[in-house]
Design an enzyme around this catalytic site. Structure first.
Site, PDB file in Angstrom:
ATOM      1  N   LYS A 120     -13.331  60.094 -21.573  1.00  0.00           N
ATOM      2  CA  LYS A 120     -13.118  59.806 -22.991  1.00  0.00           C
ATOM      3  C   LYS A 120     -12.177  58.615 -23.184  1.00  0.00           C
ATOM      4  O   LYS A 120     -12.442  57.747 -24.001  1.00  0.00           O
ATOM      5  CB  LYS A 120     -12.533  61.034 -23.708  1.00  0.00           C
ATOM      6  CG  LYS A 120     -13.427  62.261 -23.665  1.00  0.00           C
ATOM      7  CD  LYS A 120     -12.868  63.405 -24.501  1.00  0.00           C
ATOM      8  CE  LYS A 120     -11.583  63.992 -23.966  1.00  0.00           C
ATOM      9  NZ  LYS A 120     -11.704  64.835 -22.785  1.00  0.00           N
TER      10      LYS A 120
ATOM     11  N   ARG B 146     -10.241  70.065 -30.944  1.00  0.00           N
ATOM     12  CA  ARG B 146     -10.522  70.844 -29.739  1.00  0.00           C
ATOM     13  C   ARG B 146     -10.749  72.313 -30.042  1.00  0.00           C
ATOM     14  O   ARG B 146     -11.006  73.092 -29.123  1.00  0.00           O
ATOM     15  CB  ARG B 146      -9.332  70.740 -28.789  1.00  0.00           C
ATOM     16  CG  ARG B 146      -9.504  69.705 -27.691  1.00  0.00           C
ATOM     17  CD  ARG B 146      -8.182  69.589 -26.952  1.00  0.00           C
ATOM     18  NE  ARG B 146      -8.346  69.318 -25.565  1.00  0.00           N
ATOM     19  CZ  ARG B 146      -8.054  68.125 -25.007  1.00  0.00           C
ATOM     20  NH1 ARG B 146      -7.657  67.131 -25.734  1.00  0.00           N
ATOM     21  NH2 ARG B 146      -8.193  67.970 -23.727  1.00  0.00           N
TER      22      ARG B 146
ATOM     23  N   ARG C   2      -7.256  61.010 -10.203  1.00  0.00           N
ATOM     24  CA  ARG C   2      -6.386  60.424 -11.229  1.00  0.00           C
ATOM     25  C   ARG C   2      -4.941  60.915 -11.055  1.00  0.00           C
ATOM     26  O   ARG C   2      -3.994  60.164 -11.250  1.00  0.00           O
ATOM     27  CB  ARG C   2      -6.915  60.814 -12.627  1.00  0.00           C
ATOM     28  CG  ARG C   2      -6.106  60.227 -13.781  1.00  0.00           C
ATOM     29  CD  ARG C   2      -6.802  60.429 -15.117  1.00  0.00           C
ATOM     30  NE  ARG C   2      -6.578  61.756 -15.666  1.00  0.00           N
ATOM     31  CZ  ARG C   2      -7.145  62.224 -16.788  1.00  0.00           C
ATOM     32  NH1 ARG C   2      -7.987  61.463 -17.458  1.00  0.00           N
ATOM     33  NH2 ARG C   2      -6.892  63.434 -17.233  1.00  0.00           N
TER      34      ARG C   2
ATOM     35  N   ARG D  76       0.443  62.768 -13.713  1.00  0.00           N
ATOM     36  CA  ARG D  76       0.267  63.880 -14.651  1.00  0.00           C
ATOM     37  C   ARG D  76       0.255  65.216 -13.907  1.00  0.00           C
ATOM     38  O   ARG D  76      -0.587  65.449 -13.051  1.00  0.00           O
ATOM     39  CB  ARG D  76      -1.041  63.706 -15.440  1.00  0.00           C
ATOM     40  CG  ARG D  76      -0.881  62.813 -16.647  1.00  0.00           C
ATOM     41  CD  ARG D  76      -2.178  62.625 -17.386  1.00  0.00           C
ATOM     42  NE  ARG D  76      -2.771  63.862 -17.887  1.00  0.00           N
ATOM     43  CZ  ARG D  76      -3.815  63.907 -18.703  1.00  0.00           C
ATOM     44  NH1 ARG D  76      -4.371  62.775 -19.104  1.00  0.00           N
ATOM     45  NH2 ARG D  76      -4.309  65.050 -19.107  1.00  0.00           N
TER      46      ARG D  76
ATOM     47  N   ARG E 111      -7.863  74.237 -17.709  1.00  0.00           N
ATOM     48  CA  ARG E 111      -8.249  73.312 -18.780  1.00  0.00           C
ATOM     49  C   ARG E 111      -9.750  73.409 -19.059  1.00  0.00           C
ATOM     50  O   ARG E 111     -10.183  73.341 -20.204  1.00  0.00           O
ATOM     51  CB  ARG E 111      -7.847  71.878 -18.412  1.00  0.00           C
ATOM     52  CG  ARG E 111      -6.337  71.673 -18.566  1.00  0.00           C
ATOM     53  CD  ARG E 111      -5.822  70.555 -17.704  1.00  0.00           C
ATOM     54  NE  ARG E 111      -6.318  69.248 -18.116  1.00  0.00           N
ATOM     55  CZ  ARG E 111      -6.301  68.176 -17.307  1.00  0.00           C
ATOM     56  NH1 ARG E 111      -5.847  68.272 -16.083  1.00  0.00           N
ATOM     57  NH2 ARG E 111      -6.733  67.031 -17.755  1.00  0.00           N
TER      58      ARG E 111
HETATM   59  P1  ADP Z   1      -7.843  65.731 -20.869  1.00  0.00           P
HETATM   60  O1  ADP Z   1      -8.948  65.553 -21.868  1.00  0.00           O
HETATM   61  O2  ADP Z   1      -8.091  65.020 -19.576  1.00  0.00           O
HETATM   62  O3  ADP Z   1      -7.441  67.158 -20.691  1.00  0.00           O
HETATM   63  P2  ADP Z   1      -5.829  64.904 -22.809  1.00  0.00           P
HETATM   64  O4  ADP Z   1      -4.820  63.845 -22.638  1.00  0.00           O
HETATM   65  O5  ADP Z   1      -6.816  64.765 -23.905  1.00  0.00           O
HETATM   66  O6  ADP Z   1      -6.547  64.996 -21.393  1.00  0.00           O
HETATM   67  O7  ADP Z   1      -5.099  66.307 -23.013  1.00  0.00           O
HETATM   68  C1  ADP Z   1      -4.070  66.767 -22.166  1.00  0.00           C
HETATM   69  C2  ADP Z   1      -3.453  68.063 -22.725  1.00  0.00           C
HETATM   70  O8  ADP Z   1      -2.860  67.786 -24.005  1.00  0.00           O
HETATM   71  C3  ADP Z   1      -4.414  69.218 -22.995  1.00  0.00           C
HETATM   72  O9  ADP Z   1      -4.667  69.997 -21.847  1.00  0.00           O
HETATM   73  C4  ADP Z   1      -3.635  69.999 -24.075  1.00  0.00           C
HETATM   74  O10 ADP Z   1      -2.590  70.763 -23.505  1.00  0.00           O
HETATM   75  C5  ADP Z   1      -2.984  68.894 -24.886  1.00  0.00           C
HETATM   76  N1  ADP Z   1      -3.846  68.505 -26.040  1.00  0.00           N
HETATM   77  C6  ADP Z   1      -4.444  67.291 -26.221  1.00  0.00           C
HETATM   78  N2  ADP Z   1      -5.162  67.285 -27.357  1.00  0.00           N
HETATM   79  C7  ADP Z   1      -5.038  68.530 -27.905  1.00  0.00           C
HETATM   80  C8  ADP Z   1      -5.561  69.174 -29.066  1.00  0.00           C
HETATM   81  N3  ADP Z   1      -6.397  68.538 -29.906  1.00  0.00           N
HETATM   82  N4  ADP Z   1      -5.222  70.463 -29.309  1.00  0.00           N
HETATM   83  C9  ADP Z   1      -4.402  71.117 -28.494  1.00  0.00           C
HETATM   84  N5  ADP Z   1      -3.881  70.592 -27.368  1.00  0.00           N
HETATM   85  C10 ADP Z   1      -4.186  69.309 -27.065  1.00  0.00           C
END
Ligand code: ADP
Length: 192
Positions: free
Chosen positions: A14, A88, A127, A133, A145
């Site tokens: 993404k 999400r 990554r 991370r 996740r």
């Molecule tokens: P990825 O899609 O690789 O998991 P992101 O950077 O989008 O990476 O998200 C990392 C973490 O941030 C998620 O596992 C969650 O804990 C938190 N997070 C990100 N976006 C949201 C959201 N819309 N609602 C709740 N938690 C979120």
């Protein structure tokens, strides 16, 4: 305004594809994950709270995430937004509709990247070696996740399918090739 959501499991690409889409379509990027990570770095109250969930691979509570998104939309003049990693959950999706309605706009297209889970684990562990991370370095957290994604996020796609906005895009292959597939879906909507 032309607003889009880029949707897909962790590691689906993404972020990479968003960067290219922003460039091509002049959109403003909102990655909730990036905003949370910036807050963690800045040691803000929001960052401390978000970290306690993110490090376990759990979603940050809806109320916190939704308030942050509303704030972001309010404070940015944009030709259009690309929402990356948001919504999400179904309640985040409903909240986003309400927020955009307040600003006289709506979601135009949802792009859902589809990638095999084994490929995703490989990408995320790779990554994790350079990103630092915590949530990318441990397979148990990565699996959690995916579980969050499958339980809470995947069902949201039906919400957008009902509105005829969802486009499933095959997310394996060369980056440029995937980008081409995404542009095709966007252009079809823009020209309709
Ligand atoms: P990825 O899609 O690789 O998991 P992101 O950077 O989008 O990476 O998200 C990392 C973490 O941030 C998620 O596992 C969650 O804990 C938190 N997070 C990100 N976006 C949201 C959201 N819309 N609602 C709740 N938690 C979120």
């Amino acid at each position: 305004m032309f607003n889009l959501i880029i949707f897909g499991p962790p590691g689906a690409g993404k972020g990479t594809q968003s960067a290219m889409l922003i460039e091509k379509y002049g959109l403003t990027h909102l990655s909730t994950g990036d905003v949370f990570r910036a807050n963690i770095k800045g040691e803000t109250e929001l960052g401390v709270l978000a970290k306690s969930y993110m490090d376990k691979g759990e979603l940050v509570p809806d109320s916190v995430t939704i308030a942050m998104v509303e704030d972001f939309v309010k404070s940015h003049e944009a030709k259009g937004f690309i929402f990356d990693g948001f919504p999400r959950t179904l309640s985040q999706g409903e909240a986003l509709d309400e927020i955009l309605t307040k600003f006289g706009t709506q979601i135009n297209v949802v792009l859902a990247l589809e990638v095999d889970e084994d490929e995703l684990v490989k990408r995320l562990l790779e990554r994790g070696k350079s990103s630092g991370r915590v949530d990318d370095q441990d397979e148990t957290i990565i699996r959690n996740r995916f579980k969050e994604y499958n339980d809470k996020t995947e069902p949201l796609l039906a919400f957008y399918e009902k509105q005829n906005k969802a486009n499933r895009v095959f997310g394996m292959g060369e980056i440029d090739e995937i980008f081409g597939r995404l542009c095709e879906a966007i252009d079809a909507k823009l020209n309709s």
